[in-house]
Design a protein around this motif. Structure first.
Motif, PDB file in Angstrom:
ATOM      1  N   ALA A 224       0.835  -1.154  -0.161  1.00  0.00           N
ATOM      2  CA  ALA A 224       0.136  -0.018  -0.156  1.00  0.00           C
ATOM      3  C   ALA A 224       0.802   1.270  -0.033  1.00  0.00           C
ATOM      4  CB  ALA A 224      -0.914   0.223   1.232  1.00  0.00           C
ATOM      5  N   ILE A 225       1.950   1.258   0.763  1.00  0.00           N
ATOM      6  CA  ILE A 225       2.941   2.251   0.853  1.00  0.00           C
ATOM      7  C   ILE A 225       3.449   2.557  -0.589  1.00  0.00           C
ATOM      8  CG2 ILE A 225       4.984   3.130   1.705  1.00  0.00           C
ATOM      9  CD1 ILE A 225       4.592   1.738   4.356  1.00  0.00           C
ATOM     10  N   ASP A 226       3.838   1.502  -1.298  1.00  0.00           N
ATOM     11  CA  ASP A 226       4.359   1.753  -2.460  1.00  0.00           C
ATOM     12  C   ASP A 226       3.335   2.229  -3.702  1.00  0.00           C
ATOM     13  OD1 ASP A 226       7.028   0.571  -1.834  1.00  0.00           O
ATOM     14  OD2 ASP A 226       6.252  -1.480  -2.527  1.00  0.00           O
ATOM     15  N   VAL A 227       2.104   1.950  -3.554  1.00  0.00           N
ATOM     16  CA  VAL A 227       1.127   2.333  -4.256  1.00  0.00           C
ATOM     17  C   VAL A 227       0.951   3.864  -4.187  1.00  0.00           C
ATOM     18  CG1 VAL A 227      -1.514   2.208  -5.072  1.00  0.00           C
ATOM     19  CG2 VAL A 227      -0.049   0.086  -4.816  1.00  0.00           C
ATOM     20  N   PHE A 228       0.775   4.360  -2.844  1.00  0.00           N
ATOM     21  CA  PHE A 228       0.767   5.697  -2.312  1.00  0.00           C
ATOM     22  C   PHE A 228       1.722   6.409  -2.971  1.00  0.00           C
ATOM     23  CE2 PHE A 228       1.519   9.133   0.371  1.00  0.00           C
ATOM     24  CZ  PHE A 228       0.108   9.764   0.616  1.00  0.00           C
ATOM     25  N   ILE A 229       3.126   6.120  -2.998  1.00  0.00           N
ATOM     26  CA  ILE A 229       4.102   7.046  -3.391  1.00  0.00           C
ATOM     27  C   ILE A 229       4.007   6.935  -4.858  1.00  0.00           C
ATOM     28  CG2 ILE A 229       6.519   7.051  -3.596  1.00  0.00           C
ATOM     29  CD1 ILE A 229       6.881   5.698  -1.022  1.00  0.00           C
ATOM     30  N   ARG A 230       3.603   5.935  -5.402  1.00  0.00           N
ATOM     31  CA  ARG A 230       3.569   6.069  -7.084  1.00  0.00           C
ATOM     32  C   ARG A 230       2.569   6.750  -7.568  1.00  0.00           C
ATOM     33  NH1 ARG A 230       3.802   0.903  -7.444  1.00  0.00           N
ATOM     34  NH2 ARG A 230       1.577   0.523  -7.624  1.00  0.00           N
ATOM     35  N   GLU A 231       1.350   6.825  -6.907  1.00  0.00           N
ATOM     36  CA  GLU A 231       0.218   7.384  -7.430  1.00  0.00           C
ATOM     37  C   GLU A 231       0.177   8.939  -6.912  1.00  0.00           C
ATOM     38  OE1 GLU A 231      -3.156   5.410  -6.286  1.00  0.00           O
ATOM     39  OE2 GLU A 231      -3.025   3.941  -7.504  1.00  0.00           O
ATOM     40  N   ARG A 232       0.574   9.149  -5.828  1.00  0.00           N
ATOM     41  CA  ARG A 232       0.513  10.612  -5.202  1.00  0.00           C
ATOM     42  C   ARG A 232       1.511  11.492  -5.247  1.00  0.00           C
ATOM     43  NH1 ARG A 232      -3.666  11.031  -1.415  1.00  0.00           N
ATOM     44  NH2 ARG A 232      -3.161  13.328  -2.194  1.00  0.00           N
ATOM     45  N   VAL A 233       2.848  10.772  -5.680  1.00  0.00           N
ATOM     46  CA  VAL A 233       4.206  11.490  -5.807  1.00  0.00           C
ATOM     47  C   VAL A 233       4.538  11.176  -7.212  1.00  0.00           C
ATOM     48  CG1 VAL A 233       6.263  11.626  -4.970  1.00  0.00           C
ATOM     49  CG2 VAL A 233       4.648  11.294  -3.315  1.00  0.00           C
ATOM     50  N   THR A 234       5.053   9.913  -7.658  1.00  0.00           N
ATOM     51  CA  THR A 234       5.718   9.757  -8.831  1.00  0.00           C
ATOM     52  C   THR A 234       4.807   9.953 -10.156  1.00  0.00           C
ATOM     53  OG1 THR A 234       6.952   7.986  -7.778  1.00  0.00           O
ATOM     54  CG2 THR A 234       7.005   8.148 -10.097  1.00  0.00           C
ATOM     55  N   TYR A 235       3.745   9.607 -10.029  1.00  0.00           N
ATOM     56  CA  TYR A 235       2.770   9.821 -11.509  1.00  0.00           C
ATOM     57  C   TYR A 235       2.341  11.107 -11.296  1.00  0.00           C
ATOM     58  CZ  TYR A 235       3.000   4.921 -12.385  1.00  0.00           C
ATOM     59  OH  TYR A 235       3.136   3.485 -12.869  1.00  0.00           O
ATOM     60  N   ALA A 236       1.804  11.561 -10.057  1.00  0.00           N
ATOM     61  CA  ALA A 236       1.576  13.027  -9.950  1.00  0.00           C
ATOM     62  C   ALA A 236       2.461  14.028 -10.504  1.00  0.00           C
ATOM     63  CB  ALA A 236       1.231  13.357  -8.468  1.00  0.00           C
ATOM     64  N   ASP A 237       3.990  13.927 -10.244  1.00  0.00           N
ATOM     65  CA  ASP A 237       4.842  14.760 -11.006  1.00  0.00           C
ATOM     66  C   ASP A 237       4.793  14.882 -12.307  1.00  0.00           C
ATOM     67  OD1 ASP A 237       5.264  15.667  -8.258  1.00  0.00           O
ATOM     68  OD2 ASP A 237       7.200  14.654  -8.123  1.00  0.00           O
ATOM     69  N   GLN A 238       4.865  13.588 -12.899  1.00  0.00           N
ATOM     70  CA  GLN A 238       4.619  13.276 -14.336  1.00  0.00           C
ATOM     71  C   GLN A 238       3.462  14.005 -15.174  1.00  0.00           C
ATOM     72  OE1 GLN A 238       5.050   9.232 -15.453  1.00  0.00           O
ATOM     73  NE2 GLN A 238       7.164   8.842 -14.158  1.00  0.00           N
ATOM     74  N   VAL A 239       2.411  13.848 -14.310  1.00  0.00           N
ATOM     75  CA  VAL A 239       1.153  14.344 -15.027  1.00  0.00           C
ATOM     76  C   VAL A 239       1.216  15.920 -14.965  1.00  0.00           C
ATOM     77  CG1 VAL A 239      -1.210  14.695 -14.703  1.00  0.00           C
ATOM     78  CG2 VAL A 239      -0.496  12.542 -14.466  1.00  0.00           C
ATOM     79  N   ILE A 240       1.751  16.457 -13.703  1.00  0.00           N
ATOM     80  CA  ILE A 240       1.827  18.039 -13.540  1.00  0.00           C
ATOM     81  C   ILE A 240       2.932  18.424 -14.419  1.00  0.00           C
ATOM     82  CG2 ILE A 240       2.512  19.691 -11.805  1.00  0.00           C
ATOM     83  CD1 ILE A 240       1.442  18.061  -9.845  1.00  0.00           C
ATOM     84  N   ALA A 241       4.046  17.784 -14.797  1.00  0.00           N
ATOM     85  CA  ALA A 241       4.946  18.459 -15.588  1.00  0.00           C
ATOM     86  C   ALA A 241       4.500  18.272 -17.045  1.00  0.00           C
ATOM     87  CB  ALA A 241       6.124  17.330 -15.376  1.00  0.00           C
ATOM     88  N   GLN A 242       3.617  17.299 -17.418  1.00  0.00           N
ATOM     89  CA  GLN A 242       3.119  17.329 -18.927  1.00  0.00           C
ATOM     90  C   GLN A 242       2.019  18.522 -19.082  1.00  0.00           C
ATOM     91  OE1 GLN A 242       4.093  15.104 -21.477  1.00  0.00           O
ATOM     92  NE2 GLN A 242       3.111  16.821 -22.564  1.00  0.00           N
ATOM     93  N   ILE A 243       1.241  18.759 -18.095  1.00  0.00           N
ATOM     94  CA  ILE A 243       0.073  19.863 -18.292  1.00  0.00           C
ATOM     95  C   ILE A 243       0.946  21.034 -18.186  1.00  0.00           C
ATOM     96  CG2 ILE A 243      -1.539  21.089 -17.151  1.00  0.00           C
ATOM     97  CD1 ILE A 243      -2.368  18.294 -15.640  1.00  0.00           C
ATOM     98  N   ALA A 244       1.936  21.166 -17.604  1.00  0.00           N
ATOM     99  CA  ALA A 244       2.835  22.579 -17.510  1.00  0.00           C
ATOM    100  C   ALA A 244       3.519  22.595 -18.654  1.00  0.00           C
ATOM    101  CB  ALA A 244       3.614  22.679 -16.298  1.00  0.00           C
ATOM    102  N   ALA A 245       3.966  21.595 -19.138  1.00  0.00           N
ATOM    103  CA  ALA A 245       4.968  21.679 -20.549  1.00  0.00           C
ATOM    104  C   ALA A 245       4.042  22.093 -21.609  1.00  0.00           C
ATOM    105  CB  ALA A 245       5.756  20.523 -20.787  1.00  0.00           C
ATOM    106  N   ASP A 246       2.644  21.679 -21.870  1.00  0.00           N
ATOM    107  CA  ASP A 246       1.677  22.006 -22.530  1.00  0.00           C
ATOM    108  C   ASP A 246       1.504  23.522 -22.549  1.00  0.00           C
ATOM    109  OD1 ASP A 246       1.920  19.354 -23.381  1.00  0.00           O
ATOM    110  OD2 ASP A 246      -0.171  18.739 -22.183  1.00  0.00           O
TER     111      ASP A 246
END
Length: 442
Positions: A224-246
């Motif tokens: 559960a901790i690994d999923v939390f880090i992946r969804e709330r931090v790692t993937y979140a940063d990738q999504v935010i970076a993509q939206i800002a880059a657009d």
């Protein structure tokens, strides 16, 4: 011849008549005298208990002196010793109380005063009191930091074993997790994102069934901790970076402050997409974090201009967009970030430049902030000192205090958009996204 007996006989009764009144008078006078003496004894004041005690001590001292006199040939020495002991006998308590109440010098005569304190005062060396360098206005924010990791666990859950007679749900949180959290807070005040992660972890632990074996329960928590880090931090940063880059277009001049990892990812993403833009990095003392961002971007071939915050008002005119990172987003839409961010946003607002904040929802909170005084973190004041500068040796200067706050608060009116993993939203949507994030965790 006339006989002589009759005259004698006549005189006898006369003598008795004369002596009888005198004898009666003497007896009456003696009785009166005895009554007077008895009355005098009755009217005389009775000795108090203290006086009787003193008299008993004196009699005891006299008996000791007499005993010494009988045993030793030198009677004068024994007499002197007995007299000295009699003088050393304590006065009655009534006299002691009177002397203490009066408190005058005469009351202290004959008493041996202690000299230990006087000698200690005379020989003690007074050390100068160190000046308090704490800024009173921010005193509630100062705290001692732990600089060592001794005793901190690295793999707390994996190495945990439930003691006999306990359950993992209750024992792990209170006896194992809480001490680790206290250690983290002793190093630095817990950030908003850390507080949200800790609350999520406690909630996950409370959901563990008491009938599940420890091995299976610990494995489920780690996953559960690994999923939390992946969804709330790692993937979140990738999504935010993509939206800002657009949102970055060719020819844009992006101004940013200090160093934010999510802003750096957005700029790198836009560069990888082949967009042509320039970056202005505004930096400030004491950390100069912007140097690291500028060096990383220059290494990728991006056109970068570096300046300190005193050149902000000049360089803001060339910017087309302002990208800022966040330490936290408050529920009233205000940005809590590195000190100096509010000044950059204010200058951008005056210059009519859009301010875009990049922030994960894990950094959202239901707290409100009107200023940067109630909640903040005070960094060591020595970070402001430049070797060989005017502030060197500042602790030796009287009435000189240094304050080094780490964060400030930017009003929501200076922010046009917040880019999150859930999309781009206005500052007024912060409490909504925070509530939705908590509901998804539950």
């Amino acid at each position: 011849m006339p006989s002589s007996d009759p005259p004698a006989a006549e005189g006898a009764p006369k003598s008795e008549a004369i002596d009888a009144p005198q004898s009666h008078k003497d007896k009456k006078g003696g009785a009166v005298k005895q009554q007077k003496e008895a009355a005098a004894l009755t009217d005389a004041p009775k000795p108090s208990g203290a006086e009787l005690k003193k008299k008993a001590k004196e009699e005891k001292a006299a008996r000791r002196a007499q005993a010494l006199l009988d045993k030793q040939p030198n009677g004068a020495v024994a007499t002197a010793i007995a007299a000295g002991q009699a003088q050393k006998s304590d006065p009655p308590k009534s006299q002691k109380n009177t002397a203490q109440k009066k408190g005058g010098p005469a009351a202290m005569e004959g008493r041996s005063l202690p000299t230990r304190g006087a000698q200690k005062t005379a020989t003690a060396v007074e050390t100068p009191k160190e000046e308090d360098k704490t800024v009173e206005f921010f005193r509630h924010l100062y705290k001692t930091r732990t600089t060592t990791i001794a005793g901190a666990g690295k793999e707390v859950i994996e190495s945990y074993t439930t003691p006999p007679g306990n359950s993992l749900t209750r024992h792990l949180t209170s006896h194992v997790l809480s001490p680790q959290i206290d250690f983290l807070s002793s190093c630095r005040p817990l950030s908003i994102s850390m507080g949200n992660a800790i609350r999520w972890l406690k909630l996950e632990i409370s959901k563990v069934d008491i009938n599940v074996p420890d091995t299976e329960a610990k494995k489920g928590l780690c996953e559960a901790i690994d999923v939390f880090i992946r969804e709330r931090v790692t993937y979140a940063d990738q999504v935010i970076a993509q939206i800002a880059a657009d949102k970055i277009k060719d020819g844009d001049v992006i101004l940013t402050f200090a160093k934010s990892s999510i802003v750096q990812k957005a700029l790198v993403k836009a560069h990888e997409e082949g967009k042509k833009f320039r970056v202005i990095v505004v930096d400030s003392r004491p950390l100069h974090e912007g140097k690291h961002l500028a060096a990383a971007l220059v290494g990728l071939g991006i056109d970068v201009k570096y300046c300190l915050i005193n050149g902000l008002s000049h360089n803001i005119q060339d910017a087309t967009k302002v990208l800022l990172g966040a330490h936290a987003m408050m529920s009233n839409g205000r940005l809590f970030s590195r000190i100096g961010t509010a000044l950059v946003a204010m200058e951008a607002n005056d210059a009519d430049k859009p301010v875009i904040v990049l922030c994960e929802t894990i950094k959202f909170t239901d707290r409100t902030a009107l200023d940067s005084i109630v909640h903040n973190e005070i960094a060591p004041a020595d970070e402001l000192v430049i070797p060989g500068g005017h502030l060197e040796g500042w602790k030796d200067s009287k009435r000189l205090q240094l304050c080094n706050p780490m964060f400030d608060v930017t009003p929501a009116a200076y922010i046009q958009m917040i880019v999150t993993e859930s999309g781009a939203v206005p500052p007024t949507s912060v409490p909504v996204l925070h509530r939705l994030g908590n509901e998804s965790q539950g």
